[in-house]
Design a protein around this motif. Structure first.
Motif, PDB file in Angstrom:
ATOM      1  N   ASP A 222       2.278  -3.961   4.186  1.00  0.00           N
ATOM      2  CA  ASP A 222       1.356  -4.024   4.997  1.00  0.00           C
ATOM      3  C   ASP A 222       0.239  -5.288   4.855  1.00  0.00           C
ATOM      4  OD1 ASP A 222       0.097  -2.895   2.448  1.00  0.00           O
ATOM      5  OD2 ASP A 222      -1.476  -1.708   3.555  1.00  0.00           O
ATOM      6  N   SER A 223       0.740  -6.143   3.682  1.00  0.00           N
ATOM      7  CA  SER A 223       0.126  -7.261   3.300  1.00  0.00           C
ATOM      8  C   SER A 223       0.033  -8.385   4.462  1.00  0.00           C
ATOM      9  CB  SER A 223       0.250  -7.436   1.811  1.00  0.00           C
ATOM     10  OG  SER A 223       1.601  -8.203   1.777  1.00  0.00           O
ATOM     11  N   THR A 224      -0.874  -9.495   4.213  1.00  0.00           N
ATOM     12  CA  THR A 224      -0.396 -10.596   4.927  1.00  0.00           C
ATOM     13  C   THR A 224       0.439 -11.471   4.171  1.00  0.00           C
ATOM     14  OG1 THR A 224      -2.717 -10.735   5.396  1.00  0.00           O
ATOM     15  CG2 THR A 224      -1.637 -12.740   5.677  1.00  0.00           C
ATOM     16  N   TYR A 225       0.848 -11.302   2.902  1.00  0.00           N
ATOM     17  CA  TYR A 225       1.891 -11.969   2.393  1.00  0.00           C
ATOM     18  C   TYR A 225       3.218 -11.617   2.699  1.00  0.00           C
ATOM     19  CZ  TYR A 225      -1.760 -12.899  -1.036  1.00  0.00           C
ATOM     20  OH  TYR A 225      -3.014 -13.406  -1.874  1.00  0.00           O
TER      21      TYR A 225
ATOM     22  N   ALA B 208       3.927 -10.209   5.715  1.00  0.00           N
ATOM     23  CA  ALA B 208       4.125 -10.620   7.195  1.00  0.00           C
ATOM     24  C   ALA B 208       4.342 -12.046   7.160  1.00  0.00           C
ATOM     25  CB  ALA B 208       2.685 -10.376   7.860  1.00  0.00           C
ATOM     26  N   ILE B 209       3.821 -13.161   6.324  1.00  0.00           N
ATOM     27  CA  ILE B 209       4.044 -14.481   6.398  1.00  0.00           C
ATOM     28  C   ILE B 209       5.733 -14.466   5.925  1.00  0.00           C
ATOM     29  CG2 ILE B 209       3.939 -16.749   5.150  1.00  0.00           C
ATOM     30  CD1 ILE B 209       0.666 -15.701   5.115  1.00  0.00           C
TER      31      ILE B 209
END
Length: 158
Positions: free
Chosen positions: A74-77, A79-80
């Motif tokens: 669920d992290s932005t990392y 997602a990227i």
């Protein structure tokens, strides 16, 4: 070996080790597969693009999976990393595959043209560039497997 694995635990190096291992395993599998099917070992395939499995897909899915396992899915990392992996895999099966097909056609055209003009030497275009969807899928599964295996191996060492 266990000391090395303890050092990479929790430092973000897990992601790097996973992606490098997935890439090299894909290249080794590709080389072995071709050696068995053509009964000829070609060391250059360890560094070649195209073929089964896709080392590009293995690399980026290992990276994205490892980022998810280390930082959280669920992290932005993550997602990227997942977005980057998707772009690379679509490119491998789409754009680069089309470039492979075009290179084959252009090479055939050059042979026809240059056979009429004996003094000219054509430079062949590289035809082995892209991947079929199944090559991309198998590479992706390899990458996920490598990152899961490494992560859970490190978990056992804790």
């Amino acid at each position: 070996m266990q000391e090395f694995l303890r050092k990479i635990d929790g430092n973000g190096f897990e992601v790097i080790v996973a992606l490098l291992a997935a890439n090299q395993l894909a290249q080794i599998f590709k080389t072995i597969r071709v050696a068995f099917s053509k009964r000829k070992f070609n060391l250059k395939l360890l560094f070649a693009t195209g073929g089964m499995p896709s080392s590009h897909s293995a690399t980026v899915t290992a990276m994205a999976s490892s980022v998810g396992l280390v930082e959280g899915f669920d992290s932005t990392y993550f997602a990227i990393a997942a977005c980057f992996a998707s772009v690379v895999m679509v490119d491998a099966a789409g754009l680069r595959r089309s470039a492979s097909k075009q290179a084959k056609v252009l090479n055939k055209m050059m042979i026809e043209i240059f056979t009429e003009h004996k003094g000219l030497q054509p430079d062949r275009l590289k035809e082995f560039l892209g991947h079929t969807p199944i090559e991309v899928f198998v590479g992706a599964m390899l990458g996920i497997g490598v990152s899961l295996g490494l992560h859970y191996w490190l978990e056992m060492l804790r």
